[in-house]
Scaffold this active site. Structure first.
Site, PDB file in Angstrom:
ATOM      1  N   GLU A 108       8.202  -1.043 -12.269  1.00 29.15           N
ATOM      2  CA  GLU A 108       8.159  -2.505 -12.191  1.00 29.15           C
ATOM      3  C   GLU A 108       9.575  -3.057 -12.154  1.00 29.15           C
ATOM      4  OE1 GLU A 108       5.140  -4.239 -14.673  1.00 29.15           O
ATOM      5  OE2 GLU A 108       6.410  -5.959 -15.136  1.00 29.15           O
ATOM      6  N   ASP A 110      11.320  -6.863 -12.471  1.00 33.93           N
ATOM      7  CA  ASP A 110      10.883  -8.196 -12.923  1.00 33.93           C
ATOM      8  C   ASP A 110      11.953  -9.275 -12.866  1.00 33.93           C
ATOM      9  OD1 ASP A 110       8.476  -7.056 -13.695  1.00 33.93           O
ATOM     10  OD2 ASP A 110       9.026  -6.899 -15.799  1.00 33.93           O
ATOM     11  N   GLU A 112      11.570 -12.926 -14.731  1.00 40.93           N
ATOM     12  CA  GLU A 112      10.716 -13.755 -15.580  1.00 40.93           C
ATOM     13  C   GLU A 112      11.522 -14.968 -16.039  1.00 40.93           C
ATOM     14  OE1 GLU A 112       7.505 -11.055 -17.858  1.00 40.93           O
ATOM     15  OE2 GLU A 112       9.576 -10.661 -18.463  1.00 40.93           O
ATOM     16  N   ASN A 127      13.969  -7.214 -15.997  1.00 44.59           N
ATOM     17  CA  ASN A 127      13.598  -5.953 -16.636  1.00 44.59           C
ATOM     18  C   ASN A 127      13.284  -4.940 -15.544  1.00 44.59           C
ATOM     19  OD1 ASN A 127      13.027  -4.108 -18.665  1.00 44.59           O
ATOM     20  ND2 ASN A 127      11.372  -5.303 -19.582  1.00 44.59           N
TER      21      ASN A 127
END
Length: 295
Positions: A108, A110, A112, A127
């Protein structure tokens, strides 16, 4: 004053000129309608398409958030979105834009955006998960109000590095450090996702600040919907075009001096948390941090 014509002087001038050459940024993203690359995934009635699908609004209220995902899955590429975040008092509200695979040991990447009280700076958390392991959070303040206008958030992902960009400024790099025993996303195709949701159990001051529903609805707006990646079935383990796409070429295998200076500016002026320097969580600095110039 006369300029020396000695070979060493000319060579020095050459390197001075070379050192001022601007970095080669990722190719310009091509804006397309939402439906070209994406589909809604949940709470369809909390999404609104405008201007023939060239703009999308996600709406969060006390009943539900909402989200969408890419039609395809990708192994490497350049992915970009113009986003305008919800305005006002957004404590507890999270807007996410990320890539993710779907198996248990998932990868993943990310973005955010963590909501905050009115008058406090917006926080962007990034992340990277590899093989199901995350815990690589970095947080920065943005140097602009992301709710006032659209800004561009991009991910460049190839076999050598993952780079997070904000308006073409690199804010984070995650290098391939497999030789150091650190897993790197390379064989799990990922879809792109975005969502707007209530996360007031953790998002603002560790969950101390709760969402004020009197300020609802919260609206995140999107444009661009750019995807330039190697599309693959979820069972694929490699990219058939590996080595032939622009984002695989030599100039995109590392940042250059100018880009590293911009990254250092983000590190020095805007970074508020970096897992690489958190000795409470990590008594020994994670192996990738020095290579990523986070040490």
């Amino acid at each position: 004053m006369a300029v020396s014509s000695s070979p060493w002087a000319l060579l020095a001038l050459f390197f001075m000129a070379f050192s001022t050459v601007m970095a080669i940024p990722p190719r310009k993203a091509i804006d397309v309608p939402f439906g070209r690359n994406y589909v809604p995934t949940w709470a369809f009635d909390h999404q609104k398409q405008l201007n023939g699908g060239s703009e999308l609004q996600l709406i969060l209220d006390k009943y539900t958030g909402t989200g969408f995902q890419s039609k395809g899955s990708y192994l490497f590429g350049h992915f970009s979105m113009h986003i305008k975040l919800p305005a006002g008092d957004t404590a507890g509200v999270v807007t996410a834009f990320y890539l993710s695979s779907t198996n248990n040991e998932h990868d993943e990447i990310d973005f955010e955006f963590l909501g905050n009280r009115t008058g406090q700076p917006a926080i962007l958390q990034t992340n990277v998960f590899t093989g199901g392991k995350g815990n690589r959070e970095q947080r920065i303040y943005l140097w602009f109000d992301p709710s006032k206008a659209y800004h561009t958030y991009s991910i460049l992902w190839n076999l050598y590095q993952i780079v997070f960009f904000v308006d073409n400024i690199p804010i984070r790099v995650f290098k391939n450090s497999k030789d150091l025993g650190v897993r790197f996303p390379f064989n799990q195709p990922m879809k792109l996702y975005s969502s707007l949701w209530n996360a007031d159990d953790w998002a603002t001051r560790g969950g101390l600040e709760k969402t004020n529903w009197a300020n609802a609805p919260f609206i995140a707006s999107y444009r661009g919907f750019h995807i330039d990646g190697c599309q693959a079935s979820v069972e694929s383990k490699y990219c058939a075009t590996q080595g032939r796409m622009w984002w695989d070429q030599k100039e995109f295998r590392d940042l250059d001096a100018y880009q590293y200076r911009r990254l250092k500016w983000v590190r020095m002026k805007w970074t508020i948390y970096n897992y690489c320097t958190d000795r409470t969580r990590f008594s020994v600095m994670p192996a990738e941090c020095k290579r990523d110039r986070d040490a």
